[in-house]
Structure formats: C-alpha cells, structure tokens
Scaffold this motif. Structure first.
Motif, mmCIF file in Angstrom:
data_model
loop_
_atom_site.group_PDB
_atom_site.id
_atom_site.type_symbol
_atom_site.label_atom_id
_atom_site.label_comp_id
_atom_site.label_asym_id
_atom_site.label_seq_id
_atom_site.Cartn_x
_atom_site.Cartn_y
_atom_site.Cartn_z
ATOM 1 N N LEU A 20 39.606 -14.966 27.120
ATOM 2 C CA LEU A 20 39.043 -15.456 28.378
ATOM 3 C C LEU A 20 39.594 -14.676 29.565
ATOM 4 O O LEU A 20 38.871 -14.375 30.517
ATOM 5 C CB LEU A 20 39.341 -16.946 28.536
ATOM 6 C CG LEU A 20 38.552 -17.844 27.600
ATOM 7 C CD1 LEU A 20 39.080 -19.249 27.639
ATOM 8 C CD2 LEU A 20 37.084 -17.841 27.991
ATOM 9 N N ILE A 62 33.779 -19.550 35.380
ATOM 10 C CA ILE A 62 33.701 -20.273 34.104
ATOM 11 C C ILE A 62 34.890 -19.891 33.219
ATOM 12 O O ILE A 62 35.522 -20.758 32.603
ATOM 13 C CB ILE A 62 32.361 -19.959 33.399
ATOM 14 C CG1 ILE A 62 31.222 -20.658 34.136
ATOM 15 C CG2 ILE A 62 32.387 -20.392 31.947
ATOM 16 C CD1 ILE A 62 29.851 -20.294 33.654
ATOM 17 N N THR A 66 37.788 -22.440 32.044
ATOM 18 C CA THR A 66 37.963 -22.683 30.614
ATOM 19 C C THR A 66 39.398 -22.388 30.176
ATOM 20 O O THR A 66 39.923 -23.063 29.284
ATOM 21 C CB THR A 66 36.958 -21.844 29.806
ATOM 22 O OG1 THR A 66 35.674 -22.005 30.376
ATOM 23 C CG2 THR A 66 36.918 -22.293 28.370
ATOM 24 N N VAL A 114 41.056 -25.468 30.852
ATOM 25 C CA VAL A 114 40.686 -26.489 29.862
ATOM 26 C C VAL A 114 41.499 -26.302 28.588
ATOM 27 O O VAL A 114 42.075 -27.250 28.047
ATOM 28 C CB VAL A 114 39.174 -26.402 29.548
ATOM 29 C CG1 VAL A 114 38.822 -27.293 28.370
ATOM 30 C CG2 VAL A 114 38.349 -26.771 30.759
ATOM 31 N N PHE A 115 41.572 -25.059 28.100
ATOM 32 C CA PHE A 115 42.287 -24.797 26.842
ATOM 33 C C PHE A 115 43.770 -25.119 26.987
ATOM 34 O O PHE A 115 44.388 -25.665 26.075
ATOM 35 C CB PHE A 115 42.101 -23.326 26.441
ATOM 36 C CG PHE A 115 40.759 -23.038 25.810
ATOM 37 C CD1 PHE A 115 39.793 -24.027 25.724
ATOM 38 C CD2 PHE A 115 40.462 -21.788 25.295
ATOM 39 C CE1 PHE A 115 38.563 -23.780 25.150
ATOM 40 C CE2 PHE A 115 39.230 -21.529 24.712
ATOM 41 C CZ PHE A 115 38.283 -22.525 24.647
ATOM 42 N N TYR A 130 38.868 -24.049 19.524
ATOM 43 C CA TYR A 130 38.822 -22.910 20.433
ATOM 44 C C TYR A 130 37.618 -22.026 20.147
ATOM 45 O O TYR A 130 37.001 -21.484 21.066
ATOM 46 C CB TYR A 130 40.139 -22.144 20.364
ATOM 47 C CG TYR A 130 41.256 -23.013 20.864
ATOM 48 C CD1 TYR A 130 41.380 -23.288 22.215
ATOM 49 C CD2 TYR A 130 42.134 -23.644 19.991
ATOM 50 C CE1 TYR A 130 42.343 -24.136 22.693
ATOM 51 C CE2 TYR A 130 43.112 -24.502 20.460
ATOM 52 C CZ TYR A 130 43.205 -24.744 21.809
ATOM 53 O OH TYR A 130 44.148 -25.599 22.278
ATOM 54 N N GLY A 168 34.699 -23.744 21.540
ATOM 55 C CA GLY A 168 34.823 -23.638 22.996
ATOM 56 C C GLY A 168 34.351 -22.276 23.478
ATOM 57 O O GLY A 168 33.610 -22.175 24.460
ATOM 58 N N VAL A 207 31.267 -21.234 25.876
ATOM 59 C CA VAL A 207 31.391 -20.328 27.026
ATOM 60 C C VAL A 207 30.329 -19.245 26.952
ATOM 61 O O VAL A 207 29.688 -18.904 27.957
ATOM 62 C CB VAL A 207 32.810 -19.719 27.069
ATOM 63 C CG1 VAL A 207 32.860 -18.564 28.052
ATOM 64 C CG2 VAL A 207 33.816 -20.771 27.454
ATOM 65 N N PHE A 220 36.317 -30.550 29.227
ATOM 66 C CA PHE A 220 35.481 -29.361 29.108
ATOM 67 C C PHE A 220 34.060 -29.670 29.584
ATOM 68 O O PHE A 220 33.503 -28.954 30.418
ATOM 69 C CB PHE A 220 35.495 -28.900 27.650
ATOM 70 C CG PHE A 220 34.932 -27.518 27.448
ATOM 71 C CD1 PHE A 220 35.083 -26.539 28.405
ATOM 72 C CD2 PHE A 220 34.269 -27.199 26.278
ATOM 73 C CE1 PHE A 220 34.576 -25.277 28.217
ATOM 74 C CE2 PHE A 220 33.762 -25.936 26.082
ATOM 75 C CZ PHE A 220 33.910 -24.979 27.046
ATOM 76 N N ALA A 232 33.253 -26.806 33.365
ATOM 77 C CA ALA A 232 32.547 -25.519 33.370
ATOM 78 C C ALA A 232 31.026 -25.651 33.206
ATOM 79 O O ALA A 232 30.280 -24.942 33.890
ATOM 80 C CB ALA A 232 33.133 -24.606 32.297
#
Lengths: 201, 478
Positions: free
Chosen positions: B47, B83, B87, B90-91, B109, B112, B116, B244, B248
C-alpha cells in the motif's frame, strides 16, 4: 409467418412457460429441471440471433455444469421449502403492486417506439463463413482486455472467499494418511497378550 | 487492434497492487502461523509503494487508454493515494484485534487488497462496464470480509444481509446502465455524455435509466431511504471490517458518483439534482435523529455515517467545481474520522470483550487521558466543531450550496447538524464526567497507540491547516 418467426415464437413460448414453472412448482428438483429447460430454449433463441458461441457456452456452462451442481445440492441437502413459503399470501399484495408498477413503467419506456425496428437499425445478416467465436475473441483480448482482466480477478476473489468461508480444520475430522497405511505392520494391528488360562467353573 | 505497451503505463498502480496481492496470497500459504506477520508487513509495504506511485502521478495529464475503459487523471491519482493511506490505517488498526481473537489470517489482508483494487478500478473507470466490474470486485471482497469471523452468528447474518441487498443494488445499477446503453448506444462515459448532450426522443429512457442508477448509487452510499443495511452490517461485522467498510469505500463511492453523474450524466443534472436533494435531506434528518436513540456505538456511528453521506451528497447537488471539490474534501476527511472513531472501539476492546456500548466509554479520561483526548478530537470533528477538520468539511460544502442559491438546503443541513452534535457530545460527556465502569487500565499495543495518536492529531492538524488539502481538491478538479 415464415419459418424463422415460427421457431422464435415457439421457443419464446416454451421459455416463458419454463420460467414460470421454475417459481411455481413445489418440488425443487422439478424447478431445477425447468430452469434447465429455460436455459436450453434461451440458447436456441440466441442461435437465432447468430450468437452461436454464447448459445453453446450457455448450454455447456449453465446446463452442463452449474445446474447439475445445483441439482446435486438440492438432492443432497434435504431442504424443507415449506417455511420459505410462509407469508406468501401476506406479502402477495405488496409484491404484486410493486411488480405491476414496474411493468407499467417499463411498458411506457421500453416500447416499440423507442426500441422498435424503426428506431434501432436491424443488425446486418452474416454469411455461413462468418465466425462468431473469432469476432468475440478478437474484441475480448483487445478492446475489452481491461474489463476481461477485472472479471478474472473477480473470479479469483470468489474462489478465495469460498475457501476462506468454508475450509476449516475441525478437531476429530476423519482423514486417511496413506503413508501410515502402507507402512503398517501386523504387530501394529494385533497385540498378542499372554494370559493364564481361566479355570473352568 | 494492437495495444502499445505504453498504454499500460497509467495502470502501473493497479498492476502493482494486483501482482502484490497474488504474491501475498501465495506467500501466505507457505509461512507458518507464527510468521503471519510477514503477510501483514508485505500488505503494508504494497500500500505504501502504491501510494507513492499514485502520488507521483498527481501532475500527469489526463490519459484515456485501453479503448476508453481506463482513465488516469489528477482526481483519480489523488483519490487513490487517499484510499491507500486510509487502508494502511485500517490494516494497522486491525492487527491487534485479529491477533487477540485468533483470526489473524493472511486472507484478511489479501481480500482487503482486492477490495482496494476494486476501489482503484472504480476511481479510474471511464466505461460503464468498468464501473460495474470495479463495484463488484469491491463488494465481493467486502461480503467475504464481513463473514470473515466464521464462528460469529452476528457476522454471518450481517454478511447475508449485505450480500442480498448489495446484489439487489447492483442489479438496479446494471438495469439503469443497460437502459442508458439502449438510449445512447455506448458504454463509454465520454460518448454517453456526448449522446446525452444531443437530447432527443430518448428522453424518457434517459430519465428511467437515471432513476435506477441513482438508486444503485444511493444503496452503495447508504443514503436514506436505501440505508437499511448500514446499521445492521456495521453492527454485525467484526470491528476491523466495519472500520474498512465505513472509510475507504466512501471515497470510492464519491468517485463513482462523479464518474456516473457528473461525467456521464452531466446533461441530466437538473433531473438528478432533484433526486439527490431528497436523498440528502432524508439522510441528514433520519441519520442524525435515529443516532440519538442508539446505545451501541457501532450503530450510532453507522447512523452518523448516513448523516455524513447526506452532507457529501449536498456537495454533489451544488453541481459546481466548488461543490465537487467540497464533496471530495468531505469524503476524504470523513474516511479519516471514521477510521479513528471505529479504531477507538478496537483500542478499548480486548479478547472476549467488545467495547461497542456507549457505557464502555464512561470515564475514559480517568483510565487514559490521552486517548480520551483523541476521542474528543474525533467526536468534535464529526460534529463539526472548529478547529477540527470536520468543521472545514462542513463549511466548504455549505459554502458551495449557498453559492448556487440553495440557502434553504444549507439551513436544513445546519439544523440537523446541531441535532447531531448532541450524540457526539454525549460521548464526550460520558468520557469526562462519568465514573468508569471498569478500573482496568488500558494497555493497547505500541502500534495501536501510535496509529490512534497519528489519526487524532491528523484530524486536528488538517483542521488547523486545511488549506493544502482543500487546494489540492480544487486543483485536481479544475
């Protein structure tokens, strides 16, 4: 009425009948079989539209794979459908009025004046040497390569999600270990115990 | 048709994220349970690098490639960067929660990252087909994430509701798109807009298509009256997943609204403005009023999301560049506030205990003054109290609405914000003036402490210096 039109109306009638039966029959196996019939007649209609590849794909994928799997599931799981039918009468008026409203709206919008033969040009007819499959393939991997790849990723996510949600290692699950099975000796299976002979009573 | 390799250059972020998601999927299979942290670290690195790549594309010129299915413009670059950063937050929030409950699996993940990717596709879509596929990729990943904690009956129920209603919404959207295709003969956003500009006999179909598209959008936004799934899903889903879903995807939904309403259906703006006005007013009213009655903070924040969505839609209604940039600023800052709000629930929770009741926040100041301060900042920001960023977000939206002479709409928005301020300030009252229910000291991990602090301070910092982000939002739309 020429022959092609006759075929169209024949298959269309069968399709409407089969689709109606899918949601009205009580037996889920019969419903699934009617859905197979619906897919089949649909494929026939697509053949009339010169979409041969899609028609065959529909039969192979939906009839051959999806519906067979579906039938398996229906037969394996003894689903009691009667609780699902509860409240049918109660919700019927609401459902019918919403459906009627949408049908009327659609009729007003999607009618011959807007999408009829006068408004939209009739697609050109192709000869026997025209390959529908080749045409599809040539745009699928060029013009539509990006949506095509995203669709592939969606399928990957579906596989991952299905495995994540269903695969679990529960304690006590019975499974075989072939290595142990092959390497087993008689002494592992039978244990000889020396005992004194019991006295006769 | 041959595709030049250079056409793939604008897609570099997408290709990178997809490749890394697949790599992490494979790596995760081969590492042991104790080394699960590797997948986590790889996801964060992905990310971060993706944020750098898309951040570097901010100044690139608009490029439409791959037969008009993909567009790379400054708006896409900015939204994607946001985003990625959200994220990452979030993680980082979710790790300790997942570890404590024994569901720290790599799939969280991976799914996730695929979500994304779906958002990125949505943000850069230049074709109605791509919009639909991006939305499906995002939604499918989110359905699976909601059901991620398989042993929780609540989560399964929430996933089922989300799935059924989401499928219905996708169906609506798809039906609208098919009508639009019938009316304009194209799926390309630019061509659709051009066809609509020459408004002809197909007017009725266009409005019909617009109705279904707006309904589909409203479902995804969670705007009233298509909001019924929001509280149940937010409540039932595991808190990291709620975090989450609530953050985003709102940015992606904004991008989707921009692509569909402004770029494709801009010619029908007079029609969709009326529809959106109804959605906005109802969302503001119902979101704020029902939130007062909630005792569960996840449900309260769900209703608060609905009201924030109402505000975001106000910016779209204005229909000016100012309005769009205000809505974009709102979407980005709301995502930042939302991860903070749900993150505080994670911070207060521990294995076997969910701090999702309002009462769990009682006396937080005595247990940890610093985190109480962070929650105070977040709540003030959601309520729109200066000098937090929420104030500027609301202010810029209201300004845009007033500049198009819709003063009554601004008055309605302010009125319901004041009602909404009650339930945010109630949380603050519980934290500072009530006795704690448990004397147990808070011992969150270092990572969680850092991310909560950074999050809270970012909300405050952006509130004191909102100029840069506001200018950026303006610049990418100009």
């Amino acid at each position: 009425m020429d022959f092609e039109r006759f075929i169209f109306y024949f298959f269309a009638a069968v399709l409407v009948f089969a689709a109606g039966r899918v949601i009205t029959v009580r037996n889920p196996v019969h419903a699934a079989l009617h859905l197979v019939l619906a897919f089949f007649t649909c494929a026939a209609l697509w053949l009339l539209l010169e979409a041969e590849f899609l028609a065959i794909a529909l039969v192979l994928v939906y009839v051959g794979a999806v519906m067979v799997l579906f039938l398996f599931v229906v037969m394996m799981l003894d689903i009691n459908v009667s609780p699902l039918r509860e409240g049918f009468i109660r919700y019927l008026p609401v459902g019918l009025s919403v459906a009627a409203l949408i049908v009327i709206e659609m009729f007003l919008v999607v009618r011959a004046r807007n999408f009829g033969a006068d408004a939209v040009a009739i697609p050109a007819r192709h000869g026997a040497d025209y390959s529908n499959t080749r045409e599809l393939g040539s745009v699928l991997y060029t013009d539509y390569v990006y949506p095509f790849e995203i669709a592939a990723v969606i399928l990957l996510v579906a596989i991952i999600a299905a495995i994540v949600l269903t695969m679990r290692r529960r304690p006590g699950t019975k499974h075989q270990n072939p290595v142990d099975q092959v390497a087993v000796k008689s002494s592992d299976r039978v244990r000889l115990v020396k005992m004194k002979a019991e006295e006769r009573q | 048709m041959n595709i030049a390799l250079s056409e793939f250059a604008p897609l570099s972020t997408e290709i990178f994220v997809l490749t890394m998601a697949c790599v992490i999927l494979i790596v995760d299979v081969f590492i042991s349970e104790q080394r699960r942290i590797i997948s986590y670290a790889l996801s964060l690195a992905t990310l971060l690098v993706a944020a750098l790549i898309s951040g570097s594309m901010l100044d690139n010129e608009t490029a439409v490639v791959l037969n008009g299915t993909f567009v790379s413009d400054p708006m896409a670059a900015l939204l994607k960067t946001c985003i990625f950063l959200i994220t990452i937050g979030v993680f980082m929030y979710s790790r300790s929660y997942l570890v404590a409950r024994g569901i720290f699996h790599g799939e969280y993940y991976v799914l996730g990252l695929f979500a994304v990717l779906g958002m990125m596709v949505l943000v850069s879509a230049h074709n109605l087909l791509t919009i639909y596929l991006g939305l499906e990729l995002l939604s499918l990943s989110l359905y699976a994430l909601v059901a991620f904690n398989r042993d929780s009956a609540e989560a399964s129920e929430a996933a089922m509701k989300y799935f059924v209603l989401g499928a219905l919404a996708s169906g609506m959207l798809l039906y609208g798109i098919s009508m639009l295709y019938g009316a304009t003969g194209s799926l390309d956003i630019a061509e659709v807009a051009a066809a609509l500009a020459a408004r002809g006999e197909m007017e009725m179909i266009q409005i019909f298509a617009l109705c279904f598209i707006v309904v589909g959008l409203a479902f995804k936004f969670g705007a009233v009256p298509f909001h019924m799934w929001v509280p149940d899903v937010y409540h039932g889903a595991p808190t990291p997943v709620t975090l989450f879903i609530g953050s985003a995807p709102k940015i992606a939904a904004f991008a989707m609204a921009m692509r569909l309403l402004e770029q494709a259906l801009g010619g029908l703006s007079a029609d969709w403005q009326d529809m959106l006005t109804i959605l906005a007013v109802l969302s503001l009213a119902i979101g704020n009023v029902i939130a007062i009655a909630q005792t569960n903070i996840k449900r309260m924040l769900a209703y608060s999301t609905i009201s924030h969505v109402g505000f975001l839609i106000l910016g779209l209604i204005a229909g000016t560049t100012e309005g769009y940039s205000a809505a974009m600023f709102y979407a980005i800052t709301y995502a930042l506030m939302a991860i903070g709000g749900f993150g505080m629930i994670i911070l207060l929770s521990r294995a076997g205990f969910e701090a999702d009741q309002l009462d769990d926040f009682k006396g937080l100041n005595e247990r940890s003054p610093w985190f109480a301060l962070m929650m105070l900042i977040l709540m003030f920001s959601m309520a729109g109290v200066p000098p937090t960023v929420g104030f500027y977000a609301k202010l810029s939206v209201l300004q845009a609405v007033i500049h198009v002479d819709m003063v009554w709409l601004a008055v309605v928005a302010v009125f319901f914000s004041i009602i909404g301020a009650f339930y945010y300030i109630r949380v603050i009252k519980l934290m500072y003036f009530d006795a704690p229910l448990s004397e147990e000291p808070l011992k969150p991990g270092a990572e969680l402490q850092v991310v909560v602090s950074v999050n809270g301070l970012a909300v405050l910092g952006l509130g004191i210096f909102p100029g840069a982000l506001l200018a950026l939002c303006n610049a990418v739309l100009a």
